[in-house]
Scaffold this motif. Structure first.
Motif, PDB file in Angstrom:
ATOM      1  N   PHE A   1     -67.851 -19.193 -12.997  1.00 25.50           N
ATOM      2  CA  PHE A   1     -68.422 -19.872 -14.857  1.00 25.50           C
ATOM      3  C   PHE A   1     -69.962 -18.719 -14.747  1.00 25.50           C
ATOM      4  CE2 PHE A   1     -66.183 -22.983 -14.078  1.00 25.50           C
ATOM      5  CZ  PHE A   1     -65.679 -24.071 -15.106  1.00 25.50           C
ATOM      6  N   LEU A   2     -70.650 -18.301 -13.688  1.00 27.43           N
ATOM      7  CA  LEU A   2     -72.037 -17.592 -13.613  1.00 27.43           C
ATOM      8  C   LEU A   2     -72.103 -15.869 -13.918  1.00 27.43           C
ATOM      9  CD1 LEU A   2     -74.159 -19.930 -11.288  1.00 27.43           C
ATOM     10  CD2 LEU A   2     -73.887 -19.755 -13.851  1.00 27.43           C
ATOM     11  N   SER A   3     -70.698 -15.235 -12.735  1.00 26.84           N
ATOM     12  CA  SER A   3     -70.914 -14.219 -12.907  1.00 26.84           C
ATOM     13  C   SER A   3     -70.541 -12.957 -14.864  1.00 26.84           C
ATOM     14  CB  SER A   3     -69.911 -13.837 -11.995  1.00 26.84           C
ATOM     15  OG  SER A   3     -70.002 -11.654 -11.556  1.00 26.84           O
ATOM     16  N   ASN A   4     -71.235 -11.839 -15.001  1.00 30.45           N
ATOM     17  CA  ASN A   4     -70.869 -11.631 -15.894  1.00 30.45           C
ATOM     18  C   ASN A   4     -70.109 -10.434 -15.426  1.00 30.45           C
ATOM     19  OD1 ASN A   4     -71.406 -13.356 -17.997  1.00 30.45           O
ATOM     20  ND2 ASN A   4     -74.040 -12.047 -17.852  1.00 30.45           N
ATOM     21  N   GLU A   5     -69.869  -9.886 -14.210  1.00 32.03           N
ATOM     22  CA  GLU A   5     -69.199  -8.865 -13.362  1.00 32.03           C
ATOM     23  C   GLU A   5     -67.896  -8.830 -13.287  1.00 32.03           C
ATOM     24  OE1 GLU A   5     -71.299  -8.375 -10.118  1.00 32.03           O
ATOM     25  OE2 GLU A   5     -73.838  -7.731 -11.077  1.00 32.03           O
ATOM     26  N   LEU A   6     -67.405 -10.136 -13.250  1.00 37.44           N
ATOM     27  CA  LEU A   6     -65.751 -10.015 -12.967  1.00 37.44           C
ATOM     28  C   LEU A   6     -65.416  -9.624 -14.463  1.00 37.44           C
ATOM     29  CD1 LEU A   6     -66.059 -13.810 -10.794  1.00 37.44           C
ATOM     30  CD2 LEU A   6     -65.557 -11.235  -9.848  1.00 37.44           C
ATOM     31  N   ASP A   7     -64.579  -8.518 -14.158  1.00 36.89           N
ATOM     32  CA  ASP A   7     -63.611  -7.157 -15.389  1.00 36.89           C
ATOM     33  C   ASP A   7     -62.483  -8.749 -15.538  1.00 36.89           C
ATOM     34  OD1 ASP A   7     -65.481  -4.642 -14.590  1.00 36.89           O
ATOM     35  OD2 ASP A   7     -66.137  -5.813 -16.307  1.00 36.89           O
ATOM     36  N   ASP A   8     -62.143  -8.543 -14.961  1.00 31.78           N
ATOM     37  CA  ASP A   8     -60.759  -9.115 -14.781  1.00 31.78           C
ATOM     38  C   ASP A   8     -60.270 -10.524 -15.506  1.00 31.78           C
ATOM     39  OD1 ASP A   8     -61.781  -9.708 -12.063  1.00 31.78           O
ATOM     40  OD2 ASP A   8     -60.113  -9.571 -11.017  1.00 31.78           O
ATOM     41  N   VAL A   9     -61.613 -11.699 -14.777  1.00 32.30           N
ATOM     42  CA  VAL A   9     -61.483 -13.057 -15.378  1.00 32.30           C
ATOM     43  C   VAL A   9     -63.002 -13.466 -16.871  1.00 32.30           C
ATOM     44  CG1 VAL A   9     -62.957 -15.009 -14.827  1.00 32.30           C
ATOM     45  CG2 VAL A   9     -61.681 -13.542 -13.234  1.00 32.30           C
ATOM     46  N   SER A  10     -61.867 -13.834 -17.192  1.00 34.85           N
ATOM     47  CA  SER A  10     -62.529 -14.021 -19.339  1.00 34.85           C
ATOM     48  C   SER A  10     -62.452 -15.589 -19.121  1.00 34.85           C
ATOM     49  CB  SER A  10     -61.564 -13.538 -19.987  1.00 34.85           C
ATOM     50  OG  SER A  10     -60.192 -14.265 -20.513  1.00 34.85           O
ATOM     51  N   LEU A  11     -63.646 -16.334 -20.235  1.00 34.62           N
ATOM     52  CA  LEU A  11     -64.315 -17.942 -19.991  1.00 34.62           C
ATOM     53  C   LEU A  11     -63.177 -18.059 -21.546  1.00 34.62           C
ATOM     54  CD1 LEU A  11     -65.621 -17.160 -17.190  1.00 34.62           C
ATOM     55  CD2 LEU A  11     -66.714 -19.560 -18.170  1.00 34.62           C
ATOM     56  N   ALA A  12     -63.398 -19.037 -21.914  1.00 38.77           N
ATOM     57  CA  ALA A  12     -63.212 -19.749 -23.767  1.00 38.77           C
ATOM     58  C   ALA A  12     -63.455 -20.639 -23.499  1.00 38.77           C
ATOM     59  CB  ALA A  12     -61.622 -18.930 -23.851  1.00 38.77           C
ATOM     60  N   PHE A  13     -64.773 -20.233 -24.488  1.00 37.47           N
ATOM     61  CA  PHE A  13     -65.091 -22.046 -24.757  1.00 37.47           C
ATOM     62  C   PHE A  13     -65.072 -22.956 -26.278  1.00 37.47           C
ATOM     63  CE2 PHE A  13     -67.889 -19.951 -21.769  1.00 37.47           C
ATOM     64  CZ  PHE A  13     -67.655 -21.403 -20.548  1.00 37.47           C
ATOM     65  N   ASP A  14     -63.612 -24.006 -26.706  1.00 38.65           N
ATOM     66  CA  ASP A  14     -63.887 -24.156 -28.208  1.00 38.65           C
ATOM     67  C   ASP A  14     -63.674 -25.055 -28.213  1.00 38.65           C
ATOM     68  OD1 ASP A  14     -62.131 -21.456 -28.836  1.00 38.65           O
ATOM     69  OD2 ASP A  14     -60.967 -21.967 -27.286  1.00 38.65           O
ATOM     70  N   MET A  15     -64.413 -26.173 -29.555  1.00 34.71           N
ATOM     71  CA  MET A  15     -65.238 -27.214 -30.192  1.00 34.71           C
ATOM     72  C   MET A  15     -63.619 -27.958 -30.220  1.00 34.71           C
ATOM     73  SD  MET A  15     -68.224 -28.200 -29.091  1.00 34.71           S
ATOM     74  CE  MET A  15     -68.084 -29.299 -30.180  1.00 34.71           C
ATOM     75  N   VAL A  16     -63.259 -28.854 -30.252  1.00 33.66           N
ATOM     76  CA  VAL A  16     -62.137 -29.727 -30.608  1.00 33.66           C
ATOM     77  C   VAL A  16     -62.858 -31.353 -30.161  1.00 33.66           C
ATOM     78  CG1 VAL A  16     -59.771 -30.787 -28.816  1.00 33.66           C
ATOM     79  CG2 VAL A  16     -60.534 -28.286 -28.890  1.00 33.66           C
ATOM     80  N   ALA A  17     -62.792 -31.241 -31.781  1.00 33.71           N
ATOM     81  CA  ALA A  17     -63.047 -32.674 -32.003  1.00 33.71           C
ATOM     82  C   ALA A  17     -64.361 -33.373 -31.012  1.00 33.71           C
ATOM     83  CB  ALA A  17     -62.459 -33.859 -31.020  1.00 33.71           C
ATOM     84  N   ASP A  18     -64.890 -33.503 -30.235  1.00 35.43           N
ATOM     85  CA  ASP A  18     -66.100 -34.244 -30.024  1.00 35.43           C
ATOM     86  C   ASP A  18     -66.067 -33.258 -28.500  1.00 35.43           C
ATOM     87  OD1 ASP A  18     -67.089 -35.370 -31.886  1.00 35.43           O
ATOM     88  OD2 ASP A  18     -66.606 -37.485 -31.626  1.00 35.43           O
ATOM     89  N   SER A  19     -65.359 -32.539 -27.715  1.00 34.74           N
ATOM     90  CA  SER A  19     -65.048 -32.462 -26.438  1.00 34.74           C
ATOM     91  C   SER A  19     -65.324 -30.802 -27.044  1.00 34.74           C
ATOM     92  CB  SER A  19     -64.136 -32.904 -25.708  1.00 34.74           C
ATOM     93  OG  SER A  19     -62.468 -32.478 -26.299  1.00 34.74           O
ATOM     94  N   LEU A  20     -65.471 -30.306 -25.566  1.00 33.80           N
ATOM     95  CA  LEU A  20     -65.732 -28.881 -25.434  1.00 33.80           C
ATOM     96  C   LEU A  20     -64.399 -28.121 -24.928  1.00 33.80           C
ATOM     97  CD1 LEU A  20     -67.088 -25.965 -25.973  1.00 33.80           C
ATOM     98  CD2 LEU A  20     -68.598 -26.626 -24.048  1.00 33.80           C
ATOM     99  N   LYS A  21     -63.600 -27.385 -24.907  1.00 35.91           N
ATOM    100  CA  LYS A  21     -62.166 -27.375 -24.225  1.00 35.91           C
ATOM    101  C   LYS A  21     -62.805 -26.031 -23.744  1.00 35.91           C
ATOM    102  CE  LYS A  21     -56.964 -25.748 -23.757  1.00 35.91           C
ATOM    103  NZ  LYS A  21     -56.174 -25.465 -24.820  1.00 35.91           N
ATOM    104  N   VAL A  22     -62.842 -25.803 -22.087  1.00 32.44           N
ATOM    105  CA  VAL A  22     -63.114 -24.530 -21.092  1.00 32.44           C
ATOM    106  C   VAL A  22     -61.439 -24.662 -20.672  1.00 32.44           C
ATOM    107  CG1 VAL A  22     -64.536 -23.536 -19.605  1.00 32.44           C
ATOM    108  CG2 VAL A  22     -65.431 -25.867 -20.715  1.00 32.44           C
TER     109      VAL A  22
END
Length: 268
Positions: free
Chosen positions: A70-91
């Protein structure tokens, strides 16, 4: 959602995608919550949170690894996506494999936090307060250690001064004893030398006295006296021992022996 979000393991700025809107900036904070990881995300209008159990996925073998995802920006092979879905947040957390395929590591939904944005900053404030307490405690320990160190240095300096004084005194005493012993040894050697010389003189005098005594004794024995001198020769002694008649016969024989000699001298 039960559990205390404390302490904070780190924060990160993220982008939240929302349909028909531009991505908005948000703050992501990762907390320890007992044996799980707590995630809190807050933007300018709302806050979301969830708890992640490390046993949820084999990819999450420990809380530290989850925090790293969740915290590292150095993991080039790992990506995170944060999308609003109704009243929740999908990760969604994805990893790109070496073959070029993309594997989903984790997906979850963060519910709205009942405490809102205030809860996020409250949790961060609690962490800051805890760290401040630890900092003050560590600072007190540091100051105590520094004071102890100064005391040890002062004690060491005093001991060093005392040791130096004692060492100087011992060294001075050693040299004094050494000089006295050396002088005593020198005098003893001189005394021994004088005794040796005296011994040689006495021995020479003794030999001289003994030699003179022997020579005087020999000279005394060799001096002739009246008893050692011959008063009469052997013939006279024999005649005297033979008596008058014996001497008369001897005289006649002597005269007879001398006559032919006389005649020979006259004939010539």
């Amino acid at each position: 959602m039960s559990g205390q979000f404390d302490p904070c393991m780190g924060t990160r700025n993220i982008k939240i995608r929302e349909e028909k809107k531009e991505p908005s900036n948000a703050l992501l904070a990762v907390f320890r919550c007992d044996s799980r990881i707590g995630i809190k995300i807050a933007n300018e209008s709302s806050a979301f949170e969830c708890l992640i159990d490390p046993s949820y996925s084999n990819e999450f073998s420990g809380t530290d690894l989850i925090a790293q995802f969740f915290l590292s920006n150095e993991l080039d092979d790992v990506s995170l996506a944060f999308d609003m879905v109704a009243d929740s947040l999908k990760v969604v957390i994805r990893r790109r494999l070496g073959t070029g395929l993309v594997k989903m590591l984790w997906t979850g939904v963060l519910e709205r936090s009942p405490t809102g944005i205030f809860g996020v900053f409250q949790a961060l404030g609690n962490t800051i307060n805890d760290y401040q307490k630890k900092f003050y405690s560590l600072n007190e320990q540091r100051e105590k250690l520094e004071a102890d160190l100064r005391g040890w240095k002062d004690t060491a300096g005093k001991l060093e001064g005392g040791w130096q004084t004692e060492k100087d005194a011992l060294l001075e005493n050693f040299f004094s004893i050494y000089k006295a012993t050396h002088e005593e040894l020198r005098r003893t050697k001189l005394d021994l030398q004088r005794l040796e010389n005296r011994k040689e003189v006495i021995s020479h005098e003794r030999e001289t006295v003994v030699g003179n005594k022997k020579r005087r004794t020999k000279a005394t024995l060799d001096i002739p006296d009246d008893h050692d001198e011959l008063i009469y020769d052997v013939d006279t002694v024999n005649r005297l021992a033979a008596g008058p008649m014996r001497n008369a016969n001897i005289h006649k024989k002597k005269l007879v022996a001398e006559k032919p000699e006389s005649k020979k001298r006259r004939t010539k």
